[in-house]
Motif scaffolding. Structure first.
Motif, mmCIF file in Angstrom:
data_model
loop_
_atom_site.group_PDB
_atom_site.id
_atom_site.type_symbol
_atom_site.label_atom_id
_atom_site.label_comp_id
_atom_site.label_asym_id
_atom_site.label_seq_id
_atom_site.Cartn_x
_atom_site.Cartn_y
_atom_site.Cartn_z
ATOM 1 N N GLN A 72 42.025 -11.271 21.457
ATOM 2 C CA GLN A 72 44.197 -11.269 21.406
ATOM 3 C C GLN A 72 44.548 -9.523 22.521
ATOM 4 O O GLN A 72 45.229 -9.313 22.711
ATOM 5 C CB GLN A 72 44.905 -11.023 19.752
ATOM 6 N N TYR A 73 43.171 -8.501 21.658
ATOM 7 C CA TYR A 73 43.324 -6.646 22.315
ATOM 8 C C TYR A 73 43.267 -7.541 23.774
ATOM 9 O O TYR A 73 43.908 -6.524 24.402
ATOM 10 C CB TYR A 73 42.543 -5.892 21.697
ATOM 11 N N VAL A 74 42.531 -8.315 24.285
ATOM 12 C CA VAL A 74 41.987 -7.696 26.129
ATOM 13 C C VAL A 74 42.794 -9.162 26.313
ATOM 14 O O VAL A 74 43.988 -7.942 27.348
ATOM 15 C CB VAL A 74 40.463 -9.050 25.895
ATOM 16 N N ASP A 75 44.010 -9.754 25.787
ATOM 17 C CA ASP A 75 45.287 -10.576 26.101
ATOM 18 C C ASP A 75 46.017 -9.445 26.695
ATOM 19 O O ASP A 75 46.081 -9.593 27.809
ATOM 20 C CB ASP A 75 45.161 -11.595 25.329
ATOM 21 N N SER A 76 46.380 -9.128 25.082
ATOM 22 C CA SER A 76 47.381 -7.906 25.363
ATOM 23 C C SER A 76 47.008 -7.101 26.262
ATOM 24 O O SER A 76 47.741 -6.468 27.234
ATOM 25 C CB SER A 76 47.503 -7.350 24.176
ATOM 26 N N ILE A 77 46.268 -6.423 26.761
ATOM 27 C CA ILE A 77 45.517 -5.056 27.783
ATOM 28 C C ILE A 77 46.101 -5.684 28.388
ATOM 29 O O ILE A 77 46.474 -4.743 30.150
ATOM 30 C CB ILE A 77 44.528 -4.655 27.221
ATOM 31 N N GLN A 78 45.021 -6.590 29.304
ATOM 32 C CA GLN A 78 45.183 -7.094 30.817
ATOM 33 C C GLN A 78 47.124 -7.644 31.214
ATOM 34 O O GLN A 78 47.066 -7.593 31.941
ATOM 35 C CB GLN A 78 44.346 -8.520 30.944
ATOM 36 N N GLY A 79 47.694 -8.001 30.159
ATOM 37 C CA GLY A 79 49.185 -9.050 30.276
ATOM 38 C C GLY A 79 50.158 -7.729 30.582
ATOM 39 O O GLY A 79 51.341 -7.513 29.800
ATOM 40 N N MET A 80 49.721 -6.032 29.747
ATOM 41 C CA MET A 80 50.251 -5.246 29.237
ATOM 42 C C MET A 80 51.725 -4.893 29.896
ATOM 43 O O MET A 80 52.974 -5.246 29.857
ATOM 44 C CB MET A 80 49.720 -3.654 29.734
ATOM 45 N N ALA A 114 48.678 -7.020 14.410
ATOM 46 C CA ALA A 114 48.677 -7.120 13.449
ATOM 47 C C ALA A 114 47.749 -7.835 11.870
ATOM 48 O O ALA A 114 47.244 -7.561 11.016
ATOM 49 C CB ALA A 114 50.315 -6.087 12.716
ATOM 50 N N ALA A 115 49.181 -9.139 12.540
ATOM 51 C CA ALA A 115 48.636 -10.285 12.054
ATOM 52 C C ALA A 115 46.920 -10.151 11.646
ATOM 53 O O ALA A 115 46.520 -10.753 10.754
ATOM 54 C CB ALA A 115 49.543 -11.625 11.721
ATOM 55 N N ASP A 116 46.462 -10.498 12.759
ATOM 56 C CA ASP A 116 45.205 -10.461 12.882
ATOM 57 C C ASP A 116 44.434 -9.986 12.018
ATOM 58 O O ASP A 116 43.335 -10.463 12.289
ATOM 59 C CB ASP A 116 44.661 -11.227 14.912
ATOM 60 N N ALA A 117 45.009 -8.910 13.297
ATOM 61 C CA ALA A 117 44.017 -7.017 12.570
ATOM 62 C C ALA A 117 43.549 -7.603 10.711
ATOM 63 O O ALA A 117 43.321 -6.766 9.905
ATOM 64 C CB ALA A 117 44.730 -6.595 12.488
ATOM 65 N N LEU A 118 45.306 -7.812 9.678
ATOM 66 C CA LEU A 118 45.360 -8.088 8.606
ATOM 67 C C LEU A 118 43.922 -9.372 8.127
ATOM 68 O O LEU A 118 43.724 -9.513 6.979
ATOM 69 C CB LEU A 118 46.560 -8.504 8.671
ATOM 70 N N ASP A 119 44.314 -10.673 8.865
ATOM 71 C CA ASP A 119 43.173 -10.898 8.537
ATOM 72 C C ASP A 119 41.457 -10.989 8.445
ATOM 73 O O ASP A 119 40.763 -11.297 7.579
ATOM 74 C CB ASP A 119 43.394 -12.281 9.512
#
Ligand code: ATP
Length: 585
Positions: free
Chosen positions: A204-212, A229-234
């Motif tokens: 998710q982080y890689v996706d978000s940074i690449q698709g900034m 945030a939901a993924d981080a909580l999980d």
């Protein structure tokens, strides 16, 4: 239960990997045995000193034992340092070996595999995943060997002093090694979901940074942030659950060790009282008992830190075991394309991606003569890029064949075939490094002059020289600081430098302004000379002068001929041209 069995199976395989680093494991075990020997020596000397105290011996009689024990501590200090340094060296070696193995397999699986994976997942596997194998391969395995040897030695010695107390000590040690395995079913499930959660968070982080850019442009940052945030909580919850389970297991082990020490001490005292063992031996039981318990705590810690490696090993073995969809013949052809300009002949080509029902190419036949320039056109999704993928053998067709220079491409060596095809892809991938290095990757042995000549032929030299450090300018990741046209001209320079007889231009002019297009067009015309070229393009300017034009629609070849012939047909090609005229004038 099946997860349990599977994981033990994965451990079995991992242990076999230890075979690849036998020498390193042997050296580490030897150093570790040296460290253990100093502990045992210290324990034996201290036990002797204590029995002398009980025997009311003069203080001077104790001095050699105390000095000896201090000497053992000093030697241990040196050995422990060497042990730590060697552990680091060994870890680096093992991880590099496994990384190479996995990366090599991913390379051989090729784009056909990568296209169906999330890059963040592969990244977590190759970086963090392999990192998590370290505790098992580098710590647990050598430690269990050295504990085994030390434990047997101490056990036999104690057994020799008193069989019953010795037997209890040995049983206690075996229980301490075995008990953590009982919790495997529970821990394995938790650790697998922990790792999956980590890999997904990473992806998710890689996706978000690449698709900034896209996130910002569509104001979707907040939504994506909430998902993260939901993924981080999980991930956090799984981490806590994992730690709790580990603590239960370690707690159980500590209790067991405590009980074992008390039972051994009580038994030794009772047997002394019965006159079966001497007072001096009681001290030995106590001190050596501690030496048996000490490495058990380390073992338990290594076991827990190893466990993450298990769930990762599962994924790694999946990659290592994956069958290659594109393979080479035993004796591949690595010469037929050396001298001649190749022709291209495609017969009844059928190919469907495994995730799609519809075929991407369906019964396609094409003939392109040696040295000709052919254009392949068609609406979006008609199969043009798929054709390029098949020519480069990223995938093999389910039916039909492609012949280059009269030979089925499956008969060529894979690297050899790819070395004879230069491609300018739709999207140019630039690696972080200098512009010069990025061009040179087409031919790593090329000298600076050849790189400059290639850039000049690609109309890229002038803009490169205008950059602060010319060819030595370091470009940011993916060349984000260069314009689309500049990136494409670097890609063309690569193709020029590669100097391959077959050239594929995959929509090389689709995303640039008119001025850049003119520069790119000029460069392309230069390199198309004396090559068999396939141009996959939408723009009229690129294809008008082609010797032949092939029109694809929904994976089928629907028209073929020259520009004039196809315009006259008033079919799919004519519609494409009309649509383009309306758009670009
Ligand atoms: P465009 O001009 O838009 O680039 P194209 O003519 O090059 O399109 P292809 O990319 O070859 O078309 O795609 C042909 C079909 O195959 C499409 O339906 C596409 O969705 C599908 N496809 C392409 N690549 C993959 C892939 N890696 N996995 C699954 N399906 C794919």
């Amino acid at each position: 239960m099946s997860t349990y069995r599977y994981h033990l199976g994965a451990y079995g395989r991992l242990v076999r990997y230890v075979g690849a680093i036998k020498t390193e494991v042997a050296i580490k075990v030897t150093i570790s045995l040296g460290v253990n020997a100093t502990y045992i020596l210290q324990a034996v000397l201290m036990a002797q000193a204590v029995s002398l105290v009980f025997a009311r011996s003069p203080l001077s009689a104790l001095i050699p034992y105390i000095l000896g024990a201090l000497g053992a501590v000093a030697v241990r200090g040196v050995l422990s340092r060497i042990f730590e340094i060697y552990t680091k060296v060994m870890a680096a070696k093992v991880k590099t070996k496994i990384r190479f193995l996995v990366f090599d397999k991913i390379l051989r699986l090729g784009p056909g595999y990568i296209h169906h994976q999330r890059s963040g997942r592969i990244q977590s596997m190759v970086l963090d995943g392999i990192e998590s194998l370290e505790p098992f391969l580098v710590n647990y395995v050598p430690h269990i060997i050295s504990i085994g040897i030390t434990g047997i030695a101490i056990g036999l010695y104690l057994f020799h002093l008193d069989w019953l107390t010795g037997l209890v000590t040995i049983i206690a040690m075996l229980l301490c090694v075995g008990v953590p395995y009982l919790t495997v079913p529970l821990v394995s499930r938790s650790i697998v979901s922990y790792w999956r959660s980590y890999a997904s968070l990473n992806a998710q982080y890689v996706d978000s940074i690449q698709g900034m850019n896209t996130l910002k442009a569509f104001n979707a940052g907040e939504k994506k942030g909430a998902e993260l945030a939901a993924d981080a909580l999980d991930f956090y919850r799984k981490q806590i659950r994992n730690t709790t389970l580990s603590l239960i297991d370690s707690g159980l082990m500590m209790i067991l060790m405590g009980i074992a020490s008390c039972v051994t001490a009580a038994l030794a005292a009772y047997r002394t009282d019965l006159g079966i063992i001497t007072t001096g031996s009681v001290a030995l039981f106590l001190f050596l008992g501690i030496e048996c318990a000490r490495p058990m705590a380390d073992l338990n810690m290594y076991w827990h830190t190893s466990f993450l490696g298990l769930s990762v090993a599962e994924g790694l073995f999946e990659i290592i075991d994956m069958e290659l969809s594109v393979t080479e013949k035993e004796k591949p052809d690595v010469q037929s394309l050396d001298q001649k300009l190749p022709d291209l002949r495609i017969r009844n080509l059928c190919f469907g991606y495994r995730t799609n029902v519809r075929k991407a190419l369906d019964g396609v036949n094409l003939d392109i003569g040696a040295g000709e320039t052919a254009a392949v056109v068609g609406p979006s999704g008609s199969g043009k890029s798929t054709l390029v993928n098949l020519l480069l053998r990223f995938y093999d067709p389910q039916e039909g064949e492609i012949r280059i220079g009269g030979v089925d491409i499956r008969d060529y060596g894979l690297e050899y075939l790819q070395s004879k095809i230069a491609v300018v892809f739709q999207e140019t991938y630039l690696f972080s490094g200098t512009i010069g290095d990025n061009i040179r990757m087409a031919r790593p042995d090329a000298d600076d002059a050849a790189v400059v000549r290639a850039a000049q032929a690609a109309n890229a030299h002038d803009f490169i020289m205008a950059l602060p450090q010319g060819y030595r300018t370091v470009i940011s990741e993916r060349g984000a600081t260069l314009s689309g046209g500049e990136r494409q001209r670097i890609a063309i320079a690569r193709a020029v430098l590669k100097d391959a007889p077959l050239l594929i231009l995959d929509e090389a002019t689709s995303s640039v302004d008119a001025q850049s297009e003119a520069l790119i067009q000029g460069a392309l015309e230069g390199i198309m000379r004396d090559r068999t070229t396939i141009v996959i393009a939408h723009r009229l300017s690129t294809i008008k002068n082609a010797d032949k034009i092939f029109v694809l629609d929904e994976g089928r070849l629907v028209e073929e001929g020259t520009h004039e012939q196809l315009v006259f047909l008033k079919g799919v090609y004519a519609n494409l041209i009309n649509a383009q005229r309306k758009t670009y004038g």
